[in-house]
Design a protein around this motif. Structure first.
Motif, PDB file in Angstrom:
ATOM      1  N   PHE A 330       0.819  -1.215   0.000  1.00  0.00           N
ATOM      2  CA  PHE A 330       0.000   0.000   0.000  1.00  0.00           C
ATOM      3  C   PHE A 330       0.856   1.270   0.000  1.00  0.00           C
ATOM      4  O   PHE A 330       0.306   2.374  -0.030  1.00  0.00           O
ATOM      5  CB  PHE A 330      -0.949   0.005   1.209  1.00  0.00           C
ATOM      6  CG  PHE A 330      -0.256  -0.159   2.534  1.00  0.00           C
ATOM      7  CD1 PHE A 330       0.234   0.935   3.221  1.00  0.00           C
ATOM      8  CD2 PHE A 330      -0.101  -1.423   3.093  1.00  0.00           C
ATOM      9  CE1 PHE A 330       0.870   0.791   4.437  1.00  0.00           C
ATOM     10  CE2 PHE A 330       0.529  -1.579   4.318  1.00  0.00           C
ATOM     11  CZ  PHE A 330       1.027  -0.477   4.989  1.00  0.00           C
ATOM     12  N   LEU A 331       2.191   1.119   0.035  1.00  0.00           N
ATOM     13  CA  LEU A 331       3.098   2.262  -0.018  1.00  0.00           C
ATOM     14  C   LEU A 331       3.834   2.284  -1.348  1.00  0.00           C
ATOM     15  O   LEU A 331       4.054   1.237  -1.962  1.00  0.00           O
ATOM     16  CB  LEU A 331       4.131   2.200   1.117  1.00  0.00           C
ATOM     17  CG  LEU A 331       3.654   2.375   2.549  1.00  0.00           C
ATOM     18  CD1 LEU A 331       4.855   2.346   3.487  1.00  0.00           C
ATOM     19  CD2 LEU A 331       2.875   3.671   2.729  1.00  0.00           C
ATOM     20  N   ALA A 365       0.463   4.362   6.376  1.00  0.00           N
ATOM     21  CA  ALA A 365       0.246   5.106   5.133  1.00  0.00           C
ATOM     22  C   ALA A 365       0.108   6.602   5.413  1.00  0.00           C
ATOM     23  O   ALA A 365       0.641   7.444   4.669  1.00  0.00           O
ATOM     24  CB  ALA A 365      -0.992   4.576   4.420  1.00  0.00           C
ATOM     25  N   SER A 368       3.551   7.985   6.419  1.00  0.00           N
ATOM     26  CA  SER A 368       4.433   7.961   5.260  1.00  0.00           C
ATOM     27  C   SER A 368       4.112   9.107   4.308  1.00  0.00           C
ATOM     28  O   SER A 368       5.018   9.734   3.733  1.00  0.00           O
ATOM     29  CB  SER A 368       4.318   6.624   4.526  1.00  0.00           C
ATOM     30  OG  SER A 368       5.195   6.563   3.423  1.00  0.00           O
TER      31      SER A 368
END
Length: 421
Positions: A330-331, A365, A368
């Motif tokens: 998901f990054l 997330a 980040s």
């Protein structure tokens, strides 16, 4: 091997020096350990004490020190960067001004963490460029400078051969090993997240996960250690780093901090005492007071990782800050995560992991995304970028706070922000 420590005048440097002297069985052949720092008087005190530590252990390598960065990093095999731009006074400011807006004051997260990133990233990148020009080809940069994730991402984005290191995981490894009655090297952690935003999701010995039994037997002790309610650990089914206490108990931390001395103030007092102790030519071992300075097991983590990067520990697992490269789907690949990895001459390779739970993934997330904005603000400056990064941080996240904190941050740090002068 020549190892250069940039920021070597730190009062914590003797911990690192002790590790290089004491852990010679790691296979690291340290011919020269050079300490580099612009603070000449402080460096002289720390350097002389470091040399006495090497001599006490009978280490054949030499300890040197210099204020000349270019000379110090010339022909180095490894450069360790441990800078604190602005010293403890800047840290105290980082821990103080956010409280005026009801936000946590802390040196690596929230508004204080952003302030540190803004003044630190440009300096580290300048240092790294000079390392690249003068160190041996292929020399590794090992970054201890906080905020480690943001700084490491900046180094990698600039094309440097760098890896970030933090001592949180090795502290947990030692604690769990003590509970289990095994050697720390037998414990492999499922350590994952971002720097200062990590969770221990597994504690493996010979492939068996002991975390459920550890939580059942020592849940209250572990909760106290990371400063959260035991219900948090029971609900998560893992052990968060103590930095996550600022997320899980934010308002309590603010209430407790208002009107009280900051951690930076206490560290400044410890540093002054340590420097006086280091002046004593009869002192040849790191004093117990150094343990209160912070960074437990810092030297073991550093020596272990540097040995691995030089091909001396092919089976060892180290918790490092590296490119995501699909580990957390998901990054973005270019994001920097903190994770358990095996390290060799080609760099760290993250261990395969199970997907993160939705709450962990969501917070990772979110932070980040903030880190990307923080790097942009550090590299290009401007109030608008500072405001945007503050607005994006989950510990701030409101216009009223971000707007006020942007002005306070810039005013407090103007001396160290070239674009704000």
């Amino acid at each position: 091997m020549k190892i250069a420590v940039i920021g070597g005048g730190s009062t914590y440097t003797p911990e690192l020096v002790d590790g290089f002297a004491r852990l010679r069985d790691s296979g690291l052949d340290v011919d020269e350990l050079v300490l580099i720092d612009p603070a000449a008087e402080r460096l002289e005190i720390v350097g002389a004490f470091a040399a006495r530590i090497f001599n006490q252990y009978g280490h054949p390598g030499k300890v040197t020190w210099t204020t000349d960065l270019d000379a110090g990093v010339t022909d180095a095999d490894v450069a360790v960067i441990q800078l604190r731009v602005g010293g403890q006074q800047a840290r105290i400011t980082d821990e103080t001004f956010p409280l005026e807006c009801g936000c946590i004051g802390q040196e690596t997260t929230g508004a204080g963490g952003l302030a540190k990133a803004l003044r630190t990233v440009p300096v580290v990148l300048d240092v790294a460029a000079r390392v690249r020009d003068r160190a041996k080809p292929g020399a590794w940069i090992v970054d201890f400078t906080n905020p480690v994730g943001i700084v490491t991402r900046s180094l990698l984005d600039a094309g440097h051969k760098a890896v970030g290191l933090c001592n949180v995981a090795i502290g947990f490894q030692r604690r769990f090993a003590g509970y289990l009655g095994v050697d720390p090297s037998a414990v492999v952690l499922d350590h994952v997240g971002l720097n200062h935003l990590t969770w221990e999701r597994g504690v493996y010995v010979d492939g068996v996960d002991h975390l459920p039994s550890l939580l059942a037997s020592f849940g209250s002790e572990l909760a106290a250690e990371v400063d959260v309610d035991p219900l948090v650990l029971k609900t998560l089914g893992n052990v968060p780093s103590y930095y996550l206490s600022y997320f899980y108990a934010h308002d309590r931390h603010v209430r407790e901090a208002v009107g009280q001395p900051t951690r930076g103030q206490r560290v400044a007092e410890i540093e002054a005492t340590l420097l006086e102790m280091y002046r004593d030519v009869s002192l040849v071992e790191k004093p117990a007071l150094l343990g209160e300075r912070g960074g437990a097991y810092y030297s073991e983590a550093a020596v272990g990782l540097i040995a691995a990067l030089n091909g001396l520990d092919p089976d060892g697992v180290h918790s490092v800050n590296v490119r995501n490269n699909g580990t957390l789907p998901f990054l973005p690949d270019e994001a920097v995560i903190e994770i358990s990895a095996r390290a060799g001459v080609d760099g760290p390779v993250p261990l395969q992991i199970n997907p993160l739970a939705p709450d962990l993934a969501g917070l990772v997330a979110h932070v980040s995304g903030y880190e990307e904005l923080a790097i942009d603000a550090a590299l290009r400056g401007g109030r608008d970028r500072v405001y945007h990064a503050l607005l994006a941080h989950p510990l701030i996240g409101q216009h009223e706070y971000a707007d006020a904190l942007a002005d306070k941050l810039i005013a407090a740090g103007r001396e160290h922000l070239a674009w704000a002068k």
